[in-house]
Scaffold this active site. Structure first.
Site, PDB file in Angstrom:
ATOM      1  N   LYS A 106       0.854  -1.193   0.000  1.00  0.00           N
ATOM      2  CA  LYS A 106       0.000   0.000   0.000  1.00  0.00           C
ATOM      3  C   LYS A 106       0.890   1.243   0.000  1.00  0.00           C
ATOM      4  O   LYS A 106       1.957   1.239   0.635  1.00  0.00           O
ATOM      5  CB  LYS A 106      -0.887  -0.053   1.257  1.00  0.00           C
TER       6      LYS A 106
ATOM      7  N   SER B 273      -9.448   1.968   3.657  1.00  0.00           N
ATOM      8  CA  SER B 273      -8.663   2.751   2.736  1.00  0.00           C
ATOM      9  C   SER B 273      -7.741   1.911   1.846  1.00  0.00           C
ATOM     10  O   SER B 273      -7.286   2.396   0.821  1.00  0.00           O
ATOM     11  CB  SER B 273      -7.810   3.754   3.520  1.00  0.00           C
TER      12      SER B 273
ATOM     13  N   SER C  89      -9.272  -0.550   7.801  1.00  0.00           N
ATOM     14  CA  SER C  89      -8.854  -0.386   6.404  1.00  0.00           C
ATOM     15  C   SER C  89      -8.307  -1.622   5.717  1.00  0.00           C
ATOM     16  O   SER C  89      -8.062  -1.583   4.516  1.00  0.00           O
ATOM     17  CB  SER C  89      -7.808   0.716   6.309  1.00  0.00           C
TER      18      SER C  89
HETATM   19  N1  GLN Z   1     -12.201   4.120   7.310  1.00  0.00           N
HETATM   20  C1  GLN Z   1     -11.559   4.438   8.529  1.00  0.00           C
HETATM   21  C2  GLN Z   1     -11.121   5.869   8.531  1.00  0.00           C
HETATM   22  O1  GLN Z   1     -11.413   6.541   7.614  1.00  0.00           O
HETATM   23  C3  GLN Z   1     -10.417   3.519   8.768  1.00  0.00           C
HETATM   24  C4  GLN Z   1      -9.204   3.936   8.044  1.00  0.00           C
HETATM   25  C5  GLN Z   1      -8.047   3.027   8.294  1.00  0.00           C
HETATM   26  O2  GLN Z   1      -8.188   1.984   8.921  1.00  0.00           O
HETATM   27  N2  GLN Z   1      -6.903   3.476   7.839  1.00  0.00           N
HETATM   28  O3  GLN Z   1     -10.497   6.329   9.425  1.00  0.00           O
END
Ligand code: GLN
Length: 434
Positions: free
Chosen positions: A35, A110, A134
């Protein structure tokens, strides 16, 4: 977003040679993607943000070093929400990612690109990051396995910080053995991360067949009764619960009164940490610098205004607000206290039960653009994944069938601190039941 074709082929040729000499590492030839928040020396690193335009890593994350030392091949870096903030991969400076199962739908976020890289067989394993879900949420949307370990299991050295007390490297794969193998290689003590645990790292991949005959599982009543839960997902998880009971496992309904406090706690604390972590992007040290500036202050302001996307700016502002002198105790201190309660109460349950199971997500993959205009709707995609993040506990999303339209459904399994081995053995057992 970047494929290192020539480099991967050159690497593969070298590894072939090692294989014929009998000196190849444990991951010889395993193709992995990273990532775009994980440092890989001399390769681009942008966190899918314009503020890091043109930036290259000067060192590799400890996890990456350990993969390479065992002869894995890095095939490329994957698109994600900017600085890992989002649940659909639509907040990306590199454009949205589409779900391979239905190109009109999001892959989740994400780590959306990471999930799709495994879903579409572009690699065997993807490293993502999981701060509030994420890895697990996109895994669920894409029908693959997404694993987040205990908070301090894997070194965060070289993982770009979003919310440091939550961030964790996570693993995507299509089978549990690959997750286990990668986990045992990248986990453990690291002199570059003082928060990483020195607990010994078991050979997870050797212990996958240690599944128990009688597991004790708990599910939280409100998670299944929640109005926001898609009826087909409810049916799916209830079906799983009944099946597990039928084959002799104990599955109990429990209550978790703090449930509705988890999401606000998560967001208040991660905004606060993000506003502090992201203060380093000032146009001086990394990446993008605005050209139309007249003073040092205007250079800071304009570089940040032009370089960050909307969601990142929203979180920096909210984080600055909850940390401001007059609101600190009302929001930040209070959220820290609630975090301790959530962690303690979740651990109390896990002292009595092997695992807590929930749906991974309230809905299956939604359409591109469906929630992008309402941040609150987007935040709700993390409803079930944030508990393990707030509590710092390991959790996995396992593929659990599809809905009527063929979209994947995920089941989340949460375990107590450092029970990755037990969690992976159960995952292996569960996926072999299907
Ligand atoms: N969707 C969650 C956020 O926006 C989790 C993001 C993540 O785990 N990096 O914070």
């Amino acid at each position: 977003m970047d494929v290192y074709a020539d480099e991967a082929i050159a690497q593969a040729t070298l590894i072939d040679q090692k294989v014929s000499e009998g000196s190849a590492g444990k991951l010889a030839g395993m193709v992995v993607s990273l990532k775009d928040v994980i440092c890989h020396k001399d390769h681009g690193l942008q966190c899918c943000s314009n503020i890091l335009d043109g930036f290259e890593s000067q060192f590799s994350a400890t996890a990456v070093e350990r993969l390479l030392a065992q002869d894995a091949i890095v095939i490329g870096r994957t698109n994600c929400d900017e600085f890992a903030m989002g649940s659909s991969n639509e907040n990306s400076g590199q454009g949205a990612v589409k779900n391979g199962i239905d190109l009109e739908r999001v892959p989740g976020g994400s780590s959306g690109g990471a999930a799709v890289s495994v879903q579409m067989d572009m690699c065997l394993v993807a490293l993502g990051s999981d701060t509030g879900g994420s890895v697990r949420q996109p895994a669920s949307f894409c029908g693959v396995i997404g694993f987040k370990p205990t908070y301090s299991r894997i070194s965060r050295h070289g993982l770009v910080a979003y919310a440091s007390s939550f961030d964790s490297i996570g693993i995507f794969a299509k089978n549990v053995k690959d997750v286990a193998l990668v986990l045992e290689i990248i986990s453990g003590h690291d002199e570059y991360d003082s928060t990483v645990s020195g607990n010994p790292v078991p050979s997870y991949s050797q212990r996958l067949s240690t599944g128990k005959e009688h597991y004790k599982l708990a599910y939280i009543r409100e998670t299944i009764e929640s109005e926001g839960l898609a009826p087909e997902i409810r049916k799916n998880i209830l079906g799983t619960i009944n099946r597990l009971k039928d084959i002799g496992h104990q599955v109990d309904e429990i209550e978790f009164p703090l449930l509705e406090n988890i999401l606000p706690t998560y967001y208040i604390l991660t905004w606060a940490e993000a506003s502090s972590n992201l203060s380093r992007y000032d146009g001086v040290r990394y990446g993008y610098r605005s050209k139309n500036t007249t003073s040092l202050e205007s250079m800071y302001k304009k570089s940040r205004t032009e370089g960050f996307g909307e969601e990142v700016k929203r979180r920096i502002m909210l984080g600055t607000f909850v940390l401001s002198a007059s609101y600190y105790d009302a929001y930040y201190t209070k959220a820290q206290k609630v975090r301790s309660l959530i962690r303690n109460q979740t651990k109390n349950i896990l002292d009595k039960y092997d695992f807590i199971i929930t749906p991974t997500t309230p809905t299956t993959a939604f359409k591109l653009g469906e929630h992008s205009h309402d941040p609150l709707e987007m935040y709700l995609a993390d409803l079930y994944t944030v508990q393990a993040s707030v509590a710092g506990l390991p959790a996995v999303s396992l593929p659990s069938g599809v809905d009527k339209t063929g979209l994947p459904i995920g089941m989340q399994v949460m375990a107590n601190d450092f029970e990755e081995g037990k969690l992976l053995a159960f995952s292996n057992y569960f996926l072999n039941l299907n």
